[in-house]
Design an enzyme around this catalytic site. Structure first.
Site, PDB file in Angstrom:
ATOM      1  CB  SER A 168      -0.918  -0.016   1.228  1.00 13.22           C
ATOM      2  OG  SER A 168      -1.807   1.072   1.207  1.00 13.22           O
ATOM      3  N   GLY A 169       0.622   2.141  -0.950  1.00 15.52           N
ATOM      4  CA  GLY A 169       1.481   3.301  -1.148  1.00 15.52           C
ATOM      5  C   GLY A 169       1.588   4.246   0.032  1.00 15.52           C
ATOM      6  CG  HIS A 170      -1.665   4.941   2.991  1.00 15.03           C
ATOM      7  ND1 HIS A 170      -1.900   5.117   4.333  1.00 15.03           N
ATOM      8  CD2 HIS A 170      -2.268   3.786   2.647  1.00 15.03           C
ATOM      9  CE1 HIS A 170      -2.638   4.108   4.785  1.00 15.03           C
ATOM     10  NE2 HIS A 170      -2.868   3.288   3.778  1.00 15.03           N
TER      11      HIS A 170
ATOM     12  CB  THR B  78     -10.266   4.750 -15.785  1.00  9.04           C
ATOM     13  OG1 THR B  78     -11.291   4.507 -16.744  1.00  9.04           O
ATOM     14  CG2 THR B  78      -9.192   5.639 -16.385  1.00  9.04           C
TER      15      THR B  78
ATOM     16  CB  CYS C 255      -8.123  -0.790   9.811  1.00 12.39           C
ATOM     17  SG  CYS C 255      -7.184  -0.299   8.358  1.00 12.39           S
TER      18      CYS C 255
END
Length: 379
Positions: free
Chosen positions: A197-199, A235, A322
């Site tokens: 996950s990028g963050h 997209t 979370c």
């Protein structure tokens, strides 16, 4: 401000923000479009995919862009389960997985009659390889085990489990590497699916990737188009993909430079915490990632301490982001045998390569003062 909640999310690098803005402004076309602008966008997407693959030790066609770790885990678990349901309906995971893994398994159990084995962990939060082998059945189709635990930082023996599963070629091996990537090196050699996950490594929110080894069968959860090797319709965001590739490269480079300092800062903080009679350290010093430290203050409410620290400009968290707002007791610490008092009063600090030794000294000082105030109130 002293930010010690990097396992929840990290501050986006300025260079990454610049890349995102530049690409979003200049290369805004749909990469599936046939015109020239679409071709430019598609080319950038291909480059970002190739860069991320090289950084992870994979091939470009094995990288699927996602919205983050939760989607990656859902796609890996549900997608492979639905693809292999006629072969078997047994999945092995652990008691300390991220909610996106636990809930994915639970949903498969409730809606599609899958059987889930939740393996226990020892007092350090680590699963036994013998337990994994003991619970493998003829109808086992998937083993899903996280690399680094998001609450305690405990590192699982992923390489050894992967070697074990080589003897069972019909079983896929999924690894949630959301907390490990750029902090604890991991070879994908014996792994079939791997989520990032990028963050968590200074990219923007809303981007991630799932490694899917060639030949691994995955049913798409999002249908409607042919994007992402037909595994995820929709997209693609070129700007998110390109900026995530930059963040991943920068964070891996920082690992090589800062890994020893990060470990020293964490171990020194553990040493300071153990001097405090009110504190119980839950993170194992040796068998854990260098950036996550979990501790408890039995008898005190974790939420109260979090807000007291915040009033002094120090930001920490309880459990994982979370699940923290649900005010649930930590299932991870319960699985480690810590007991209700410790599991219900736990806090987590999580570092990035931008944190300093001075910041952690301030954290310890503020924590001591906060505990002192609480003790006066409770007397």
């Amino acid at each position: 401000m002293i930010y010690l909640d990097n396992s929840a999310t990290t501050r986006t690098y300025e260079e990454v923000l610049h890349s995102f803005t530049h690409v979003a402004t200049r290369y805004f076309a749909n990469p599936s479009s046939l015109h020239g602008l679409g071709a430019e966008a598609e080319n950038l997407l291909t480059q970002a995919r190739k860069q991320i693959a090289e950084l992870l030790g994979a091939e470009a066609e094995e990288i699927i862009f996602t919205s983050g770790g939760t989607e990656g885990n859902n796609l890996a678990i549900k997608g492979t389960a639905l693809a292999l349901k006629n072969k078997g309906k047994h999945i092995i995971t652990t008691q300390i997985e991220h909610p996106s893994v636990i809930e994915s398994c639970r949903q498969l159990q409730e809606l599609f009659d899958f059987e889930i084995t939740y393996l226990p962990v020892n007092e350090e939060g680590i699963v036994s390889i013998k337990d994994v082998e003991k619970h493998i059945r003829k109808d086992t189709i998937l083993v899903s085990i996280m690399h680094v635990n998001n609450e305690t930082g405990s590192i699982q023996p992923i390489e050894e489990i992967g070697n074990l599963l080589r003897m069972f070629p019909g079983i896929y091996f999924h690894v949630d590497d959301v907390q490990g990537v750029t902090k604890v090196p991991l070879s994908l050699e014996n792994i079939d699916l791997c989520s990032i996950s990028g963050h968590k490594f200074h990219a923007l929110n809303g981007c991630g990737a799932l490694f899917v080894r060639k030949g691994t069968r995955v049913k798409p959860l999002l249908t409607g188009g042919l994007q992402e090797m037909q595994a995820r319709s929709g997209t693609e965001s070129i700007a998110l993909a390109v900026s995530m590739a930059k963040a991943l490269r920068m964070s891996i480079e920082k690992y090589d430079i800062c890994k020893d300092d990060l470990r020293k800062m964490k171990n020194k903080t553990i040493h300071e915490l153990t001097k405090m009679n009110e504190i119980v350290v839950n993170t194992p010093e040796q068998s854990s990632a260098p950036h996550i430290l979990n501790f408890s203050a039995p008898g005190f409410q974790a939420e109260v301490l979090v807000h007291m620290l915040e009033q002094s400009g120090v930001f920490v968290s309880t459990t994982s982001a979370c699940s923290s707002k649900r005010k649930r007791i930590s299932n991870v610490l319960l699985a480690m045998g810590k007991g209700d008092a410790i599991a219900s009063s736990s806090l987590r600090i999580s570092l990035s390569y931008e944190n300093t030794e001075h910041e952690l000294k301030v954290f310890i000082d503020v924590l001591k003062k906060s505990l002192g105030k609480l003790m006066k109130v409770t007397r």
